[in-house]
Write an enzyme that holds these catalytic residues in place. Structure first.
Site, PDB file in Angstrom:
ATOM      1  N   CYS A   2       0.815  -1.414   0.039  1.00  8.59           N
ATOM      2  CA  CYS A   2      -0.038   0.116   0.125  1.00  8.59           C
ATOM      3  C   CYS A   2       0.937   1.262   0.040  1.00  8.59           C
ATOM      4  O   CYS A   2       1.938   0.989   0.133  1.00  8.59           O
ATOM      5  CB  CYS A   2      -0.739  -0.050   1.295  1.00  8.59           C
ATOM      6  SG  CYS A   2      -1.786  -1.256   1.576  1.00  8.59           S
ATOM      7  N   ARG A  27       1.204   1.528  -6.219  1.00  8.46           N
ATOM      8  CA  ARG A  27       1.440   0.629  -5.116  1.00  8.46           C
ATOM      9  C   ARG A  27       0.140   0.012  -4.579  1.00  8.46           C
ATOM     10  O   ARG A  27       0.086  -1.259  -3.973  1.00  8.46           O
ATOM     11  CB  ARG A  27       2.203   1.357  -3.771  1.00  8.46           C
ATOM     12  CG  ARG A  27       3.357   2.057  -4.122  1.00  8.46           C
ATOM     13  CD  ARG A  27       3.778   2.888  -2.972  1.00  8.46           C
ATOM     14  NE  ARG A  27       3.790   2.199  -1.587  1.00  8.46           N
ATOM     15  CZ  ARG A  27       5.184   1.543  -1.492  1.00  8.46           C
ATOM     16  NH1 ARG A  27       6.024   1.796  -2.492  1.00  8.46           N
ATOM     17  NH2 ARG A  27       5.433   0.837  -0.522  1.00  8.46           N
ATOM     18  N   TRP A  74      -3.567  -2.100  -1.257  1.00  4.68           N
ATOM     19  CA  TRP A  74      -3.837  -2.954  -1.924  1.00  4.68           C
ATOM     20  C   TRP A  74      -4.073  -4.170  -1.060  1.00  4.68           C
ATOM     21  O   TRP A  74      -3.385  -4.389  -0.107  1.00  4.68           O
ATOM     22  CB  TRP A  74      -2.221  -3.335  -2.389  1.00  4.68           C
ATOM     23  CG  TRP A  74      -2.152  -4.912  -3.312  1.00  4.68           C
ATOM     24  CD1 TRP A  74      -2.733  -4.993  -4.509  1.00  4.68           C
ATOM     25  CD2 TRP A  74      -1.430  -5.862  -2.999  1.00  4.68           C
ATOM     26  NE1 TRP A  74      -2.503  -6.078  -5.074  1.00  4.68           N
ATOM     27  CE2 TRP A  74      -1.624  -6.817  -4.404  1.00  4.68           C
ATOM     28  CE3 TRP A  74      -0.680  -6.377  -2.079  1.00  4.68           C
ATOM     29  CZ2 TRP A  74      -1.237  -8.067  -4.502  1.00  4.68           C
ATOM     30  CZ3 TRP A  74      -0.107  -7.584  -2.154  1.00  4.68           C
ATOM     31  CH2 TRP A  74      -0.432  -8.511  -3.269  1.00  4.68           C
ATOM     32  N   ASN A 100       0.685  -0.196   6.011  1.00  5.84           N
ATOM     33  CA  ASN A 100       1.241  -0.920   4.944  1.00  5.84           C
ATOM     34  C   ASN A 100       1.804  -2.198   5.440  1.00  5.84           C
ATOM     35  O   ASN A 100       2.801  -2.005   6.297  1.00  5.84           O
ATOM     36  CB  ASN A 100       2.148   0.011   4.046  1.00  5.84           C
ATOM     37  CG  ASN A 100       2.970  -0.870   2.829  1.00  5.84           C
ATOM     38  OD1 ASN A 100       2.242  -1.815   2.449  1.00  5.84           O
ATOM     39  ND2 ASN A 100       3.952  -0.344   2.462  1.00  5.84           N
ATOM     40  N   GLY A 101       1.834  -3.092   4.945  1.00  8.03           N
ATOM     41  CA  GLY A 101       2.343  -4.390   5.709  1.00  8.03           C
ATOM     42  C   GLY A 101       1.314  -5.513   5.969  1.00  8.03           C
ATOM     43  O   GLY A 101       0.178  -5.333   5.550  1.00  8.03           O
ATOM     44  N   GLU A 483       9.912 -13.063 -20.276  1.00  4.21           N
ATOM     45  CA  GLU A 483       9.657 -11.649 -19.791  1.00  4.21           C
ATOM     46  C   GLU A 483       8.715 -11.189 -20.931  1.00  4.21           C
ATOM     47  O   GLU A 483       7.654 -10.467 -20.281  1.00  4.21           O
ATOM     48  CB  GLU A 483      10.802 -10.878 -19.940  1.00  4.21           C
ATOM     49  CG  GLU A 483      10.740  -9.328 -19.879  1.00  4.21           C
ATOM     50  CD  GLU A 483      10.090  -8.930 -18.676  1.00  4.21           C
ATOM     51  OE1 GLU A 483       9.815  -9.867 -17.668  1.00  4.21           O
ATOM     52  OE2 GLU A 483       9.460  -7.883 -18.534  1.00  4.21           O
ATOM     53  N   LYS A 487       5.024  -9.785 -19.751  1.00  5.30           N
ATOM     54  CA  LYS A 487       4.432  -8.256 -20.076  1.00  5.30           C
ATOM     55  C   LYS A 487       2.985  -8.558 -20.386  1.00  5.30           C
ATOM     56  O   LYS A 487       1.824  -7.885 -19.933  1.00  5.30           O
ATOM     57  CB  LYS A 487       5.139  -7.826 -20.895  1.00  5.30           C
ATOM     58  CG  LYS A 487       6.412  -7.471 -20.335  1.00  5.30           C
ATOM     59  CD  LYS A 487       6.526  -6.011 -19.590  1.00  5.30           C
ATOM     60  CE  LYS A 487       6.614  -6.198 -18.177  1.00  5.30           C
ATOM     61  NZ  LYS A 487       7.320  -6.804 -17.419  1.00  5.30           N
ATOM     62  N   GLU A 490       0.305  -9.624 -17.457  1.00  2.00           N
ATOM     63  CA  GLU A 490       0.133  -8.833 -16.443  1.00  2.00           C
ATOM     64  C   GLU A 490      -0.715  -7.518 -16.937  1.00  2.00           C
ATOM     65  O   GLU A 490      -1.331  -7.009 -15.980  1.00  2.00           O
ATOM     66  CB  GLU A 490       1.414  -8.395 -15.593  1.00  2.00           C
ATOM     67  CG  GLU A 490       2.491  -7.810 -16.185  1.00  2.00           C
ATOM     68  CD  GLU A 490       3.357  -7.419 -15.261  1.00  2.00           C
ATOM     69  OE1 GLU A 490       3.184  -7.246 -14.199  1.00  2.00           O
ATOM     70  OE2 GLU A 490       4.537  -7.204 -15.534  1.00  2.00           O
ATOM     71  N   HIS A 506       8.204 -31.674 -26.719  1.00  2.00           N
ATOM     72  CA  HIS A 506       8.169 -32.815 -25.663  1.00  2.00           C
ATOM     73  C   HIS A 506       6.570 -32.394 -24.940  1.00  2.00           C
ATOM     74  O   HIS A 506       6.445 -32.675 -23.672  1.00  2.00           O
ATOM     75  CB  HIS A 506       9.248 -32.563 -24.720  1.00  2.00           C
ATOM     76  CG  HIS A 506      10.550 -32.817 -25.473  1.00  2.00           C
ATOM     77  ND1 HIS A 506      11.118 -34.056 -25.583  1.00  2.00           N
ATOM     78  CD2 HIS A 506      11.482 -31.960 -25.680  1.00  2.00           C
ATOM     79  CE1 HIS A 506      12.192 -33.992 -26.187  1.00  2.00           C
ATOM     80  NE2 HIS A 506      12.687 -32.823 -26.082  1.00  2.00           N
ATOM     81  N   LYS A 605       2.901  -2.476  -7.583  1.00  2.00           N
ATOM     82  CA  LYS A 605       4.168  -2.326  -8.044  1.00  2.00           C
ATOM     83  C   LYS A 605       5.414  -2.945  -7.382  1.00  2.00           C
ATOM     84  O   LYS A 605       6.232  -3.663  -8.204  1.00  2.00           O
ATOM     85  CB  LYS A 605       4.597  -0.652  -8.180  1.00  2.00           C
ATOM     86  CG  LYS A 605       5.845  -0.386  -8.776  1.00  2.00           C
ATOM     87  CD  LYS A 605       5.969  -1.054 -10.219  1.00  2.00           C
ATOM     88  CE  LYS A 605       7.255  -0.362 -10.853  1.00  2.00           C
ATOM     89  NZ  LYS A 605       7.454  -1.190 -11.996  1.00  2.00           N
TER      90      LYS A 605
HETATM   91  C1  AGP Z   1       6.954  -6.914 -13.464  1.00  2.17           C
HETATM   92  O1  AGP Z   1       6.430  -6.355 -14.741  1.00  2.17           O
HETATM   93  C2  AGP Z   1       6.080  -7.160 -12.494  1.00  2.17           C
HETATM   94  N1  AGP Z   1       5.420  -6.048 -11.986  1.00  2.17           N
HETATM   95  C3  AGP Z   1       6.439  -7.650 -11.156  1.00  2.17           C
HETATM   96  O2  AGP Z   1       6.925  -9.194 -11.745  1.00  2.17           O
HETATM   97  C4  AGP Z   1       7.905  -7.263 -10.431  1.00  2.17           C
HETATM   98  O3  AGP Z   1       8.904  -7.644 -11.619  1.00  2.17           O
HETATM   99  C5  AGP Z   1       8.385  -8.179  -9.403  1.00  2.17           C
HETATM  100  O4  AGP Z   1       7.339  -8.053  -8.580  1.00  2.17           O
HETATM  101  C6  AGP Z   1       9.464  -7.842  -8.743  1.00  2.17           C
HETATM  102  O5  AGP Z   1       9.486  -6.615  -8.091  1.00  2.17           O
HETATM  103  P1  AGP Z   1      10.884  -5.773  -7.949  1.00  2.17           P
HETATM  104  O6  AGP Z   1      11.778  -5.689  -9.013  1.00  2.17           O
HETATM  105  O7  AGP Z   1      10.474  -4.416  -7.412  1.00  2.17           O
HETATM  106  O8  AGP Z   1      11.423  -6.665  -6.652  1.00  2.17           O
END
Ligand code: AGP
Length: 610
Positions: A2, A27, A74, A100-101, A483, A487, A490, A506, A605
């Site tokens: 958060c 966040r 969040w 937050n947490g 990667e 993208k 997500e 396989h 994030k």
């Molecule tokens: C990547 O597009 C995602 N948002 C997520 O996988 C991110 O890379 C992952 O949570 C790691 O975050 P960080 O690099 O801040 O540790």
């Protein structure tokens, strides 16, 4: 994870806090709320959904006062709803708190408070913290003492801020394993979850340590450490400019950050490459003697950062000639990893606050490893808990989907590999020079690749509704395939996936259907012919092929429906270029599907909970 903002000063807090929360919305955006102390009254406004809903609810109301706290959520405990939104109130309504947490022992504390006659409105662990602080405040403790007493009973990871109805010119805060910084202003002071919320008001911040308790007034900040001794904390002047955390002319932060990649590479090169082309890592303390003791490298990260680590493994093994393991952080701790003082442990994290990565590096430290972190946020927890740090200079990355942080992470891994290979004498001068020249050429080549944007946008408009998308590649291309798939997943919510091209036969190729899209990365010269065969395999099953290859390798067009070419470069550095068409493809598919590109559903994030 958060976002938290707190303010005390000469101005009304409402606008400052709401503006700050907007910068933190990446966040978490399940709900948002604000509490201010005005004339002996605690005014709390909160609403489910993005901050714009909260603003609509407040409308033209002026909440007044000179102190306030805010929160964007969040959800962890309790679904997104008005009642589960922060700020939460104490039982008597005299204290408001944002969190937050995770309070890991909240059920025991809640049970004890219920037995003492307290009641609760929400399902959250955060409300338990609010009631606990309020209980001690009602018993006559100072607000800062009440918070200090409450957190001494709480376990877990939390950043907190609280105000009280009868304290019009102070608020209190605390951090344990969750980010919280203090911003020092003129006649005002702040807390925030990260710099971006404060840049407009101050660039001078205190980095709080774990278990720091803070009392903030307009003209003073008092910090007590975990032993409740008054301390002063390092003041950092943030170099980011205010615009860096703005969208500018771009429709989304993600597109802006895709286009900022050349600049991120240039800035990171500028700080870590001498004028005569030698790698000289600006922040790193590691000495050649120290490095000589390592007999293996362990790279640990999550998500996109993990995918960067996969590329790093190829490069480090190839030129440093040391065994390299790459692990997902949440798995690393539980496989009882063989790590010791001869291990160089590299933690990669854009935010520097990812709980899984933090816990993994703590495990590695306990086992004696030397922890070097590659981080984009100066002074973040990962950076501060590591033995050494190599900062990426990508600037603030706001979009949840990581792009520019990924490519600068790759660059740091290339530079580390060159530095270590040079120390070990495992790279000759020509190859060193060839790699450096190739990296120096990348920003301009990225600009060339970005010119593909219109063609990729057009393709995305045609294919956006295809819900079966495979990403395939061999060698270093397979790491980029992972990667590219993340993208697309997500931000467009398409259930794509990535697989090493050689592995398709396989089993997975059974999934191939005429409408399946296969995005094939074929940038590795020595694997090109094998990749062409894999493409033929899927083409024979009427899949639709989108290929990414180096300029000149036109043979691939015979077997592809669409081919995008990246500029000629050495095999090692192709990921810095081949990832860009995949980022753009994901972006335009998500755009065509009207997805919330910068704030995808269910995501945040930086995931500061395990
Ligand atoms: C990547 O597009 C995602 N948002 C997520 O996988 C991110 O890379 C992952 O949570 C790691 O975050 P960080 O690099 O801040 O540790």
């Amino acid at each position: 994870m958060c976002g938290i903002v707190g303010y005390v000063g000469t101005e009304a807090p409402q606008g400052i806090i709401l503006e700050g929360l907007k910068k933190l919305e990446y966040r978490g955006y399940d709900s948002a709320g604000i509490a201010v102390v005005d004339n002996g009254e605690l005014k709390v406004r909160k609403h489910v959904g993005a901050i714009v809903n909260l603003e609509r609810m407040i409308g033209d109301e002026k909440l007044g006062g000179h102190v306030g706290i805010g929160h964007t959520r969040w959800a962890t405990h309790g679904a997104p709803s008005d009642i589960n939104s922060h700020p939460h109130l104490s039982a008597d309504g005299k204290v408001a708190l944002v969190h937050n947490g995770l309070v890991e022992n909240y059920t025991e504390i809640k049970q004890r408070l219920l037995e003492e006659g307290f009641s609760f409105r929400s399902e959250t662990d955060s409300e338990v913290a609010a009631v606990l602080v309020g209980k001690y405040y009602a018993e006559g403790l100072e607000l800062v003492e009440a918070l200090g007493r409450a957190v001494s009973e709480m376990e877990g990871t939390f950043a907190l801020a609280a105000v009280a109805y009868d304290r019009p010119d102070e608020f209190v805060a605390f951090r344990r394993n969750a980010p919280l910084i203090v911003g020092k202003g003129r006649g005002c002071n702040f807390v925030a979850s990260d710099f971006s919320a404060l840049l407009k008001y101050t660039k001078d911040v205190h980095l709080l340590e774990n278990d720091d308790l803070v009392l903030l007034r307009p003209d003073s900040v008092t910090i007590w450490d975990k032993d409740r001794k008054k301390v002063t904390r390092e003041t950092l002047h943030i170099s980011w400019d205010v615009n860096a955390a703005e969208k500018g002319d771009y429709e989304h932060f993600m597109l802006k950050e895709i286009y900022e990649q050349p600049q991120g590479i240039m800035e990171t090169l500028r700080r870590n490459l001498t004028d005569d082309g030698r790698v000289d890592i600006y922040d790193m303390k590691l000495t050649p003697e120290h490095f000589a003791q390592f007999n293996k490298v362990c790279i640990v990260a999550c998500g996109t950062a993990y995918h960067a680590g996969l590329v790093g493994r190829y490069i480090l093994e190839k030129i440093v000639k040391l065994p390299v393991e790459v692990d997902i952080a949440s798995e690393f701790r539980y496989r009882d990893p063989f790590v010791d003082e001869k291990t160089l442990f590299i933690a990669i994290s854009q935010s520097g606050e990812t709980a899984d990565t933090l816990e993994a590096l703590r495990e590695a430290k306990k086992k004696g490893a030397y922890v070097l972190s590659i981080v984009n946020v100066v002074g973040s927890t990962v950076a501060r808990e590591s033995d050494d740090v190599f900062y990426t200079w990508a600037g603030p990355e706001i979009a949840v989907a990581s792009t520019k942080a990924y490519t600068t992470q790759l660059l740091c891994l290339y530079l580390l590999a060159l530095y270590f290979a040079d120390l070990r004498g495992t790279i000759d001068a020509d190859h060193y020079r060839e790699m450096v020249d190739a990296l120096v050429a990348v920003p301009k080549q990225m600009e060339e690749v970005l010119e593909m944007r219109p063609a990729i946008e057009k393709l995305a408009k045609k294919l956006y509704d295809r819900d079966q998308v495979f990403f395939i590649g061999r060698g270093i291309d397979s790491s980029v395939a992972y990667e590219g798939s993340l993208k697309l997943k997500e931000i467009s919510y398409i259930n794509s996936f990535a697989i090493a091209a050689g592995e398709l036969k396989h089993g997975t190729i059974a999934l191939m259907e005429p409408k399946t899209i296969v995005i094939a990365l074929a940038t590795q010269d020595r694997l090109f012919d094998k990749m062409v065969s894999n493409i033929q395999e899927v083409k024979a099953r009427n899949a639709q092929i989108i290929s990414i290859a180096k300029e000149g390798n036109t043979k691939i067009e015979e077997h592809s429906d669409v081919t995008f070419y990246i500029p000629q470069c050495i095999d090692e550095v192709t990921p810095l270029l081949s990832v860009i068409p995949l980022q753009l493809y994901a972006y335009y598919v998500a755009k065509e599907k009207h997805c919330e590109i910068d704030r995808p559903r269910n995501l945040a994030k930086s995931v500061t909970v395990e």
